[in-house]
Scaffold this motif. Structure first.
Motif, PDB file in Angstrom:
ATOM      1  N   THR A   1     -12.129  -1.642  -8.069  1.00  0.00           N
ATOM      2  CA  THR A   1     -11.750  -2.967  -8.576  1.00  0.00           C
ATOM      3  C   THR A   1     -12.757  -4.038  -8.161  1.00  0.00           C
ATOM      4  O   THR A   1     -13.146  -4.876  -8.975  1.00  0.00           O
ATOM      5  CB  THR A   1     -10.358  -3.352  -8.026  1.00  0.00           C
ATOM      6  N   MET A   2     -13.177  -4.002  -6.894  1.00  0.00           N
ATOM      7  CA  MET A   2     -14.032  -5.080  -6.384  1.00  0.00           C
ATOM      8  C   MET A   2     -15.475  -4.969  -6.877  1.00  0.00           C
ATOM      9  O   MET A   2     -16.288  -5.855  -6.627  1.00  0.00           O
ATOM     10  CB  MET A   2     -13.978  -5.119  -4.849  1.00  0.00           C
ATOM     11  N   GLN A   3     -15.786  -3.857  -7.585  1.00  0.00           N
ATOM     12  CA  GLN A   3     -17.095  -3.816  -8.248  1.00  0.00           C
ATOM     13  C   GLN A   3     -16.919  -3.810  -9.766  1.00  0.00           C
ATOM     14  O   GLN A   3     -17.776  -3.340 -10.515  1.00  0.00           O
ATOM     15  CB  GLN A   3     -17.940  -2.641  -7.764  1.00  0.00           C
ATOM     16  N   GLY A   4     -15.768  -4.310 -10.212  1.00  0.00           N
ATOM     17  CA  GLY A   4     -15.588  -4.515 -11.642  1.00  0.00           C
ATOM     18  C   GLY A   4     -15.338  -3.254 -12.454  1.00  0.00           C
ATOM     19  O   GLY A   4     -15.575  -3.239 -13.659  1.00  0.00           O
ATOM     20  N   ILE A   5     -14.844  -2.209 -11.784  1.00  0.00           N
ATOM     21  CA  ILE A   5     -14.474  -0.997 -12.521  1.00  0.00           C
ATOM     22  C   ILE A   5     -12.953  -0.964 -12.616  1.00  0.00           C
ATOM     23  O   ILE A   5     -12.267  -0.845 -11.601  1.00  0.00           O
ATOM     24  CB  ILE A   5     -15.009   0.276 -11.818  1.00  0.00           C
ATOM     25  N   PRO A   6     -12.414  -1.138 -13.831  1.00  0.00           N
ATOM     26  CA  PRO A   6     -10.958  -1.259 -13.944  1.00  0.00           C
ATOM     27  C   PRO A   6     -10.243   0.056 -13.654  1.00  0.00           C
ATOM     28  O   PRO A   6     -10.779   1.140 -13.912  1.00  0.00           O
ATOM     29  CB  PRO A   6     -10.747  -1.687 -15.397  1.00  0.00           C
ATOM     30  N   THR A   7      -9.044  -0.048 -13.115  1.00  0.00           N
ATOM     31  CA  THR A   7      -8.222   1.134 -12.838  1.00  0.00           C
ATOM     32  C   THR A   7      -6.791   0.843 -13.282  1.00  0.00           C
ATOM     33  O   THR A   7      -6.468  -0.283 -13.683  1.00  0.00           O
ATOM     34  CB  THR A   7      -8.183   1.444 -11.327  1.00  0.00           C
ATOM     35  N   PHE A   8      -5.962   1.861 -13.177  1.00  0.00           N
ATOM     36  CA  PHE A   8      -4.541   1.694 -13.489  1.00  0.00           C
ATOM     37  C   PHE A   8      -3.659   2.094 -12.311  1.00  0.00           C
ATOM     38  O   PHE A   8      -2.444   2.124 -12.434  1.00  0.00           O
ATOM     39  CB  PHE A   8      -4.183   2.520 -14.735  1.00  0.00           C
ATOM     40  N   ASP A   9      -4.275   2.396 -11.168  1.00  0.00           N
ATOM     41  CA  ASP A   9      -3.518   2.951 -10.039  1.00  0.00           C
ATOM     42  C   ASP A   9      -2.486   1.988  -9.459  1.00  0.00           C
ATOM     43  O   ASP A   9      -1.456   2.416  -8.945  1.00  0.00           O
ATOM     44  CB  ASP A   9      -4.485   3.368  -8.923  1.00  0.00           C
TER      45      ASP A   9
ATOM     46  N   ASP B   1       0.830  -1.201   0.000  1.00  0.00           N
ATOM     47  CA  ASP B   1       0.000   0.000   0.000  1.00  0.00           C
ATOM     48  C   ASP B   1       0.866   1.253   0.000  1.00  0.00           C
ATOM     49  O   ASP B   1       0.571   2.234  -0.690  1.00  0.00           O
ATOM     50  CB  ASP B   1      -0.932   0.001   1.221  1.00  0.00           C
ATOM     51  N   ALA B   2       1.968   1.203   0.769  1.00  0.00           N
ATOM     52  CA  ALA B   2       2.872   2.363   0.808  1.00  0.00           C
ATOM     53  C   ALA B   2       3.382   2.662  -0.595  1.00  0.00           C
ATOM     54  O   ALA B   2       3.438   3.824  -1.017  1.00  0.00           O
ATOM     55  CB  ALA B   2       4.039   2.087   1.755  1.00  0.00           C
ATOM     56  N   ALA B   3       3.727   1.604  -1.344  1.00  0.00           N
ATOM     57  CA  ALA B   3       4.301   1.806  -2.675  1.00  0.00           C
ATOM     58  C   ALA B   3       3.280   2.371  -3.663  1.00  0.00           C
ATOM     59  O   ALA B   3       3.643   3.068  -4.609  1.00  0.00           O
ATOM     60  CB  ALA B   3       4.880   0.494  -3.197  1.00  0.00           C
ATOM     61  N   VAL B   4       1.995   2.072  -3.431  1.00  0.00           N
ATOM     62  CA  VAL B   4       0.963   2.681  -4.289  1.00  0.00           C
ATOM     63  C   VAL B   4       0.878   4.187  -3.999  1.00  0.00           C
ATOM     64  O   VAL B   4       0.635   4.999  -4.889  1.00  0.00           O
ATOM     65  CB  VAL B   4      -0.413   2.008  -4.056  1.00  0.00           C
ATOM     66  N   MET B   5       1.129   4.531  -2.717  1.00  0.00           N
ATOM     67  CA  MET B   5       0.963   5.925  -2.296  1.00  0.00           C
ATOM     68  C   MET B   5       2.192   6.795  -2.587  1.00  0.00           C
ATOM     69  O   MET B   5       2.085   8.018  -2.578  1.00  0.00           O
ATOM     70  CB  MET B   5       0.657   6.000  -0.795  1.00  0.00           C
TER      71      MET B   5
ATOM     72  N   LEU C   1      -0.466   0.293 -10.835  1.00  0.00           N
ATOM     73  CA  LEU C   1       0.808   0.412 -11.545  1.00  0.00           C
ATOM     74  C   LEU C   1       1.856   1.113 -10.699  1.00  0.00           C
ATOM     75  O   LEU C   1       3.057   0.899 -10.874  1.00  0.00           O
ATOM     76  CB  LEU C   1       0.604   1.307 -12.776  1.00  0.00           C
ATOM     77  N   ARG C   2       1.377   1.958  -9.769  1.00  0.00           N
ATOM     78  CA  ARG C   2       2.310   2.850  -9.087  1.00  0.00           C
ATOM     79  C   ARG C   2       3.301   2.132  -8.192  1.00  0.00           C
ATOM     80  O   ARG C   2       4.391   2.626  -7.956  1.00  0.00           O
ATOM     81  CB  ARG C   2       1.536   3.917  -8.293  1.00  0.00           C
ATOM     82  N   TRP C   3       2.926   0.929  -7.670  1.00  0.00           N
ATOM     83  CA  TRP C   3       3.896   0.302  -6.768  1.00  0.00           C
ATOM     84  C   TRP C   3       5.173  -0.121  -7.486  1.00  0.00           C
ATOM     85  O   TRP C   3       6.211  -0.331  -6.866  1.00  0.00           O
ATOM     86  CB  TRP C   3       3.293  -0.811  -5.914  1.00  0.00           C
ATOM     87  N   VAL C   4       5.109  -0.237  -8.817  1.00  0.00           N
ATOM     88  CA  VAL C   4       6.323  -0.584  -9.574  1.00  0.00           C
ATOM     89  C   VAL C   4       7.346   0.551  -9.486  1.00  0.00           C
ATOM     90  O   VAL C   4       8.548   0.343  -9.636  1.00  0.00           O
ATOM     91  CB  VAL C   4       5.970  -0.901 -11.045  1.00  0.00           C
ATOM     92  N   SER C   5       6.867   1.765  -9.211  1.00  0.00           N
ATOM     93  CA  SER C   5       7.778   2.906  -9.112  1.00  0.00           C
ATOM     94  C   SER C   5       8.322   3.094  -7.694  1.00  0.00           C
ATOM     95  O   SER C   5       8.844   4.148  -7.363  1.00  0.00           O
ATOM     96  CB  SER C   5       7.065   4.190  -9.570  1.00  0.00           C
ATOM     97  N   TRP C   6       8.191   2.085  -6.861  1.00  0.00           N
ATOM     98  CA  TRP C   6       8.816   2.084  -5.517  1.00  0.00           C
ATOM     99  C   TRP C   6      10.309   2.427  -5.654  1.00  0.00           C
ATOM    100  O   TRP C   6      10.873   3.168  -4.882  1.00  0.00           O
ATOM    101  CB  TRP C   6       8.631   0.706  -4.900  1.00  0.00           C
ATOM    102  N   LEU C   7      10.936   1.853  -6.689  1.00  0.00           N
ATOM    103  CA  LEU C   7      12.356   2.117  -6.959  1.00  0.00           C
ATOM    104  C   LEU C   7      12.471   2.878  -8.280  1.00  0.00           C
ATOM    105  O   LEU C   7      11.595   2.761  -9.140  1.00  0.00           O
ATOM    106  CB  LEU C   7      13.120   0.791  -7.082  1.00  0.00           C
ATOM    107  N   PRO C   8      13.561   3.625  -8.465  1.00  0.00           N
ATOM    108  CA  PRO C   8      13.764   4.282  -9.760  1.00  0.00           C
ATOM    109  C   PRO C   8      13.917   3.234 -10.871  1.00  0.00           C
ATOM    110  O   PRO C   8      14.447   2.146 -10.613  1.00  0.00           O
ATOM    111  CB  PRO C   8      15.062   5.079  -9.565  1.00  0.00           C
ATOM    112  N   ASN C   9      13.482   3.537 -12.079  1.00  0.00           N
ATOM    113  CA  ASN C   9      13.483   2.583 -13.200  1.00  0.00           C
ATOM    114  C   ASN C   9      12.836   1.266 -12.777  1.00  0.00           C
ATOM    115  O   ASN C   9      13.312   0.182 -13.130  1.00  0.00           O
ATOM    116  CB  ASN C   9      14.908   2.294 -13.705  1.00  0.00           C
ATOM    117  N   GLY C  10      11.773   1.392 -12.026  1.00  0.00           N
ATOM    118  CA  GLY C  10      11.152   0.213 -11.420  1.00  0.00           C
ATOM    119  C   GLY C  10      10.608  -0.767 -12.457  1.00  0.00           C
ATOM    120  O   GLY C  10       9.924  -0.383 -13.411  1.00  0.00           O
TER     121      GLY C  10
END
Ligand code: ADP
Length: 561
Positions: free
Chosen positions: A402-410, A317-321, A412-421
């Protein structure tokens, strides 16, 4: 128009010389048109792109060198007849094809082929129609290029959301068909996508077209007499309602496998339940995981927990934020327990955070919410939240969609926990048992820390098991970190197999290792799969090496890394 003559690809297909390749590409070009053929001749074309703009040439989350899992060419058939024609050309040459639908397959290899130089067949580019949405039967029939977002948008644009929802995974940009073939999951009550599919149409390695389940039963109106090609004929009216048909059930053979190219898929849609409420329950301590999982098991079995809920570690969750640097001034060090507590306090979250949802009219929801709150209150310090109790941009607000079937892209953000994630998923299965969860957490976190990487993970609860998804995030421009990430997954596969845990799905780089762990009784499972592979695809053209299943004429040792 015909492609310019003799262009050498960076990687030739296995066993093919340049002249043969060029003739083959000329023939393919005359079938699909030059605009649908791209030969990869220069590293300038090997661009990682982005989630929004995938490039289809290789794995953008490269755990090994960028050009290891590289296509010789990317070809986009326009229709079933094109696919059949390409398969017919590939057979006499034993030329390897690698079908993708959208080719994002994030964390599992992207569009990259297992064997360098395979011809990537981009099925989704032109074959992207929603063929049917049936409201009464609550199902859809789609081509490879239909994404979760496309289906959701269709439901919205046609004012159908009050009747039907589509179950979506964490990110909305993947294809329904590709995700289902990989046995991916989402988070509504229909989270097990393979369980919810009904009917496949497949181009077999011979070029023949087959429909599975009830789809094998012809339409009584005899559409062949109307001059329709098989792929254009209507399906049997029960094909999307009853998945099994008669006789051996073969659909599973086309999942995580290399026996055919799927051109249509039936999928069940989730009837609007007439009410919805998402929630989060936070647990303060590491060891609360044990009690939480033991509380979940009977609730999930009894369907008091109606959907596929998740217990996420605070780092996820931290990495999403925000990126790691927003939490620590020592980004080169693994985040320790004291820092994790500080992050949790800052975000008003627990060490573990449980996300679920309740479906149905108000009285149903009240009753279930009472039962859920009552059960989890046994954990000291557990806190209960609804969406409006959390700030804008919270993970609960994302999961609420997400849990009501509405797609999101948010997410994705945890991949940016590190630079060039970039990332790699390690996903072992375990019983829904507190002891298993704690033991898996202990070993995966310890190995992550040995690799000097942060543990980022979530337990996704199926009907009777957990998919533990460990998100191995690494800086893809840091060669040493990539080596450590690769070491980490290889080590974890063996660690987990030694404890009886196997993975449900994996990245190209470790498919053989994982298949090697599924070796009960002298490897009878792999040998049976090889028997089928060689019978159905004698020239070994279809995705050689997928899931560790190789055609007979390949020297597997040469390809294992
Ligand atoms: P996504 O749509 O999630 O990006 P992909 O298109 O990358 O997923 O597909 C994931 C995997 O599923 C591929 O690597 C391939 O093994 C398999 N696959 C996808 N589409 C097809 C298809 N039409 N026929 C056969 N296998 C497919």
């Amino acid at each position: 128009p015909v492609r310019e003559a003799t262009t050498a690809p960076l990687a030739l297909p296995h066993g093919i010389d340049l002249a043969t390749f060029n003739t083959f590409i000329d023939n393919v070009t005359s079938i699909v048109g030059a605009e649908n053929v791209r030969v990869i001749t220069s590293m300038d074309q090997v661009d990682d792109g982005s989630y929004e703009e995938p490039t289809h040439t290789h794995d953008p989350h490269h755990i090994v060198d960028q050009d290891v899992f590289l296509a010789s060419a990317v070809v986009a058939p326009r229709n079933v007849a094109d696919v059949q024609a390409i398969v017919k050309l590939a057979n006499p040459l034993s030329l390897p094809l690698w079908p993708i639908s959208i080719g994002r397959n994030s964390g599992y290899g992207g569009a990259g082929p297992r064997v360098r130089g395979s011809l990537v067949l981009n099925m989704g580019q032109n074959m992207n129609k929603i063929l049917e949405v049936n409201v009464e039967g609550a199902y859809c029939l789609v081509e490879p290029g239909v994404t979760f977002m496309d289906m959701h948008n269709y439901l919205v644009e046609n004012n159908l959301r009050d009747k039907l929802w589509i179950d979506v995974p964490d990110l909305g940009g993947g294809s329904i068909l590709g995700n289902t073939l990989e046995r991916g999951v989402g988070y509504t009550p229909y989270g097990d996508h393979f369980m919810m599919h009904s009917g496949m149409e497949v181009v077999l390695p011979s070029g023949e077209l087959m429909r599975t389940g009830m789809g094998a039963l012809p339409d009584p109106r005899k559409p062949e007499t109307m001059g329709l090609r098989p792929e254009d004929q209507p399906w049997n009216s029960s094909a999307q309602l009853f998945p099994y048909g008669f006789g051996p059930y073969v659909d599973g053979l086309f999942t995580q496998s290399n026996l055919g190219i799927v051109t249509k898929l039936g999928m069940w849609l989730f009837p609007n339940p007439g009410g919805y409420q998402s929630y989060m329950i936070t647990f303060p301590k590491d060891e609360d995981l044990k009690a939480a999982v033991d509380i979940i098991r009977p609730l999930r079995l009894a369907m008091v927990l109606q959907n596929v809920p998740t217990i996420r570690h605070i780092t996820m969750d931290a990495a999403v934020m925000g990126p790691k640097t927003s939490y620590t001034d020592k980004p080169d060090e693994v985040v320790g327990d004291a820092e994790l507590d500080a992050i949790a306090a800052k975000l008003n979250l627990g060490r573990w955070n449980f996300y679920g949802a309740i479906y149905g009219p108000e009285p149903v929801r009240q009753a279930l919410w009472g039962a859920i709150q009552g059960a989890f209150s046994a954990i000291p310090g557990a806190k209960f939240f609804l969406k409006d109790d959390t700030p804008e941009g919270s993970v609960l607000r994302i999961r609420d969609l997400t849990m009501q079937g509405i797609p999101t892209f948010d997410e994705l953000r945890w991949v940016s926990w590190l630079p060039n994630g970039a990332h790699l998923f390690f996903s072992p299965i375990a019983p829904v048992q507190g002891e298993d969860a704690m033991a898996q957490y202990e070993i995966t976190r310890r190995r992550c820390e040995e690799a000097k990487l942060d543990f980022i993970g979530t337990f996704t609860i199926g009907m009777r098991e957990m998919h533990h998804i460990v998100c191995i995030v690494f800086n893809k421009r840091d060669a040493d970190q990539k080596r450590r990430a690769h070491w980490l997954i290889r080590t974890l596969i063996d660690d987990c197999a030694a404890r009886g845990w196997g993975e449900y799905r994996t990245h190209l780089a470790v498919m053989d290792q994982i298949m090697g762990t599924y070796n009960w009784n002298n490897g009878s499972f792999l040998r049976f799969n090889e028997l089928i592979k060689n019978a159905v695809d004698p020239n070994g053209i279809m995705a050689p090496g997928k899931s560790g299943v190789w055609p007979a004429h390949y020297k597997k040792e040469e390809h294992i890394m």
